[in-house]
Design a protein around this motif. Structure first.
Motif, short mmCIF file in Angstrom:
data_model
loop_
_atom_site.label_atom_id
_atom_site.label_comp_id
_atom_site.label_asym_id
_atom_site.label_seq_id
_atom_site.Cartn_x
_atom_site.Cartn_y
_atom_site.Cartn_z
N ASP A 52 31.68 29.08 45.50
CA ASP A 52 31.59 30.25 44.63
C ASP A 52 32.93 30.94 44.41
O ASP A 52 33.19 31.45 43.32
CB ASP A 52 30.60 31.26 45.23
N TYR A 236 21.71 28.76 53.20
CA TYR A 236 22.87 28.36 52.41
C TYR A 236 22.77 26.88 52.06
O TYR A 236 21.97 26.14 52.63
CB TYR A 236 24.17 28.62 53.18
N TYR A 261 22.20 30.19 45.04
CA TYR A 261 23.45 29.84 45.69
C TYR A 261 23.25 28.75 46.73
O TYR A 261 24.21 28.15 47.20
CB TYR A 261 24.15 31.06 46.30
N THR A 264 22.60 24.46 44.52
CA THR A 264 23.60 24.45 43.47
C THR A 264 23.52 23.12 42.72
O THR A 264 22.80 22.20 43.14
CB THR A 264 25.00 24.59 44.07
N TYR A 308 27.54 35.05 40.12
CA TYR A 308 28.83 35.37 40.71
C TYR A 308 29.92 35.49 39.65
O TYR A 308 30.79 36.35 39.72
CB TYR A 308 29.21 34.31 41.75
#
Lengths: 403, 309
Positions: A52, A236, A261, A264, A308
């Motif tokens: 990111d 994550y 996130y 992805t 983001y």
């Protein structure tokens, strides 16, 4: 001890010392010549945030270029000074010190991990430097930051409530949530439970898992024993990839739900399509109807910039407008001016350049960002935010809705 | 700029203290401890909890941090009593992870991954950032100087000689009538005190600790410091710590000067430089910048030093 070894090491120590002084002095000499306005960027470029961080940086660079092309800020060109926070609090503090003490930036934009933001925040407020972040931990805006911090990311309570509503909308009756051990785990689980139970559905269960494991089979077995009809994987990318695979192997084919996130495009490339088929993802979203969003997409040459990228777009826009409004590039001035240009009854503007023109014309403005309305409460949290929902089909994201 | 250099001096001081502690355990006694960040964490958490939750003075917190780390050091050394070399390294690495996982999960005590913020620093509220950093640098200089003198004394003492004998050949030391286990435990405990104090001082300096800080990266930096400076001697440990911090920070200024390099490539390059430099040191100067002296002030080198493997 022979005297020979000693004298050599002393000599090399001297050499190292003089080289040291030179290298430290060199960049200051080079930089002192340019009359630019330095703004600090501290994003993760390596480590867990390495996916990111670079994209947030790119979004900020694009806005800076646009402002510079339109005549700059306070008559100077914006110069972004970029440091890598390494997604590590100890390294991030050293990097922040360099930005504040050497480059004397009035603002640091871009911390991503919550622990990094919590470590960097005291350095910033003690040195009267403004900080903008995407970190989600609720505790961050509760720090005694005296206004030197804003967060464009919705806090966990706001997110979890919206996630719960979406899961209920899928017709879920038994929700299971597995969270990575992190600051957001407990508040997310609590708020999700509250939302789900208020609507008459039930939590099948909740667990917290450790990061960086090569298999989550035992956790997945625990999930399946509870017979959920939907599994919310709150982690994550590295761990969520493993969990999705383990869920698939264990035969769970009900809906799975995750933050975007953690799922992805790279994750979709890495996993076979049957593993990710039917995974729902959610992200705090831009108001895609907003003109600011379309402008950001055009600027970044992307079809749909993600949360983001749009938040990064908004930080530098807000900071530039606050600097223009205050007439000086100081942390305290940004802190005092930021709410004067982000909210209120002024003329709505959707880009930094338009806002700068309006300020130059003496108008009051209200910046409406690409990530959302960008209105902040007194502790620096955003007041409202939209969420973007997608589903994975045949290894591709398919847009569902923004709500 | 001054404040930055002062702040980096403080960082280097904390690294130096850790390197001195590591030097007793690894450099003198030859016990490969890859878990030093665990002892660092124990010191940091002990002091932070005592000062934040119980309002004890910082000095008491720091001393308790050193004591707690020593206690943990004794336990770890007793648990690993039959291990040497690589196996000890693996277990101590695991120990550090255990501490981190404990800190992450025992939320009632450590506040979990949110970490502990607002740890008091000496006169933090009353001073400007520059003054606070200068004061802290002064404290670090004193602490590192005291630790340096103590470690030097230790190294020259009969105790230090026995440690080195154990390092070079444990059985010979045992045959000579030395209680090897006792010496190892003591070495672990003494080294851990320095590590714990360093952790406590780190917490009071930055005002925030969280499990994410105590990752193996920090262990590797200290190991790099000791390798760069010279394993087994205190001067090398202190010099190495400063070299490492200087090196880490220098790359910040040098990498952007390389033309046509994006910040992302620059960040990757910085990490690459650190690893390459470690390899270069190991290849060309395995003794470090200041190799361990073959003799010292008290005992002259009467015989040629035996070659060590």
């Amino acid at each position: 001890m022979t005297s020979l070894t000693r004298s050599i090491s002393r000599r090399s120590a001297l050499k190292a010392g003089s080289a040291a002084l030179l290298t430290l002095a060199a960049p200051t000499l080079v930089r002192a010549q340019s009359a630019s306005l330095k703004l600090g960027v501290l994003t993760p470029l390596t480590g867990a945030g390495g996916f990111d961080g670079p994209r947030m940086l790119k979004a900020m660079q694009a806005v800076a270029e646009e402002i510079n092309g339109a005549g700059g800020l306070l008559g100077k060109k914006i110069d972004l000074v970029v440091e890598d926070d390494q997604t590590n609090p100890e390294a991030a503090v050293r990097a922040a010190r360099k930005l504040i003490d050497v480059d004397r930036v009035p603002v640091i934009m871009g911390t991503w991990a919550s622990a990094v933001t919590t470590a960097v925040a005291p350095v910033c407020w003690e040195s009267k430097t403004f900080l903008t972040t995407v970190s989600g931990a609720d505790s961050i805006t509760l720090l005694p930051h005296q206004g030197y911090l804003i967060r464009t990311q919705p806090n966990n309570a706001l997110q979890a409530a919206k996630h719960g509503e979406f899961l209920l909308g899928l017709g879920s009756k038994r929700v299971f949530i597995m969270s990575i051990q992190s600051p957001f785990a407990a508040p997310t689980q609590a708020k999700l439970k509250e939302t789900v139970e208020k609507a008459g559905a039930a939590m099948a269960g909740a667990l917290i898992y450790e990061k960086d494991k090569t298999t989550y089979r035992s956790e997945v077995d625990q999930v399946l024993r509870a017979k959920p009809d939907v599994v919310y994987v709150n982690g994550y990318a590295p761990d969520v990839s493993v969990i999705l695979r383990d869920l698939y192997r264990a035969g769970f084919n009900g809906p799975r739900f995750a933050q975007s996130y953690s799922v992805t495009s790279k994750v979709l490339e890495a996993l076979p399509p049957e593993v990710t088929e039917g995974v729902y993802t959610v992200a705090p979203s831009a108001d895609i109807q907003s003109p600011a969003f379309a402008l950001a997409a055009k600027r970044l040459k992307l079809e749909a910039p993600d949360s983001y990228e749009t938040q990064a777009t908004d930080w530098i826009s807000l900071v530039s407008l606050a600097i223009a409004k205050a007439g000086q590039a100081e942390g305290t001035a940004i802190k005092d001016a930021v709410r004067k240009i982000s909210q209120g009854s002024g003329e709505k503007v959707y880009t930094a350049v338009d806002g700068l023109k309006a300020i130059a014309a003496g108008k009051e403005i209200n910046y409406e960002g690409a990530s959302g309305p960008c209105d902040f409460n007194e502790i620096g949290d955003i007041i409202d935010c939209k969420f973007r929902f997608q589903i994975v089909e045949k290894g591709q994201f398919k847009f569902l809705k923004v709500a | 700029m001054e404040n930055y250099i002062i702040a980096m001096g403080v960082s280097a001081g904390i690294y130096a203290l850790m390197a001195l502690g590591m030097n007793i355990i690894w450099g003198m006694a030859g016990l490969i401890n890859l878990g030093l960040v665990g002892f660092f964490a124990v010191g940091a958490y002990t002091s932070a909890l005592l000062t934040v939750k119980f309002g004890l003075p910082i000095v008491v917190g720091v001393m308790a941090g050193g004591a707690a780390a020593a206690l943990v050091g004794v336990i770890v050394s007793l648990v690993t009593v039959r291990m040497r070399g690589d196996y000890l390294a693996i277990v101590t690495l695991g120990f550090a992870e255990t501490i981190r996982v404990f800190a992450t999960n025992e939320i009632w005590l450590t506040n979990g991954s949110d970490g502990i913020s607002g740890i008091p620093g000496p006169f933090r509220g009353a001073l400007t950032p520059v003054e606070f950093n200068s004061l802290y640098l002064a404290i670090m200089v004193v602490v590192v100087a005291v630790a340096y003198v103590l470690v030097e004394r230790l190294s020259y003492s009969p105790f230090g000689r026995v440690l080195r004998a154990i390092r070079d050949d444990e059985q010979v030391a045992a045959v000579a009538g030395k209680q090897v286990l006792l010496y190892k435990v003591q070495a672990f405990a003494l080294g851990s005190v320095a590590l714990g104090v360093a952790g406590a001082l780190y917490g009071h300096y930055t005002s925030y600790i969280a499990p994410d800080i105590f990752v193996p990266l920090l262990t590797l930096y200290i190991k790099l410091a000791l390798l760069a400076g010279g394993v087994g001697n205190s001067k090398g440990a202190v010099l190495g710590a400063f070299v490492v911090v200087f090196f880490l920070e220098c790359t910040r200024f040098i990498v952007p000067l390389i033309p046509a390099i994006t910040p992302v490539q620059g960040a990757a390059l910085r990490e690459l430089i650190v690893s390459v430099s470690l390899l270069v040191i190991l290849r060309f100067r395995s003794g470090g910048l200041i190799p361990e002296a073959r003799s010292h002030l008290v005992v002259p080198a009467a015989l040629p030093a035996p070659t060590r493997s």
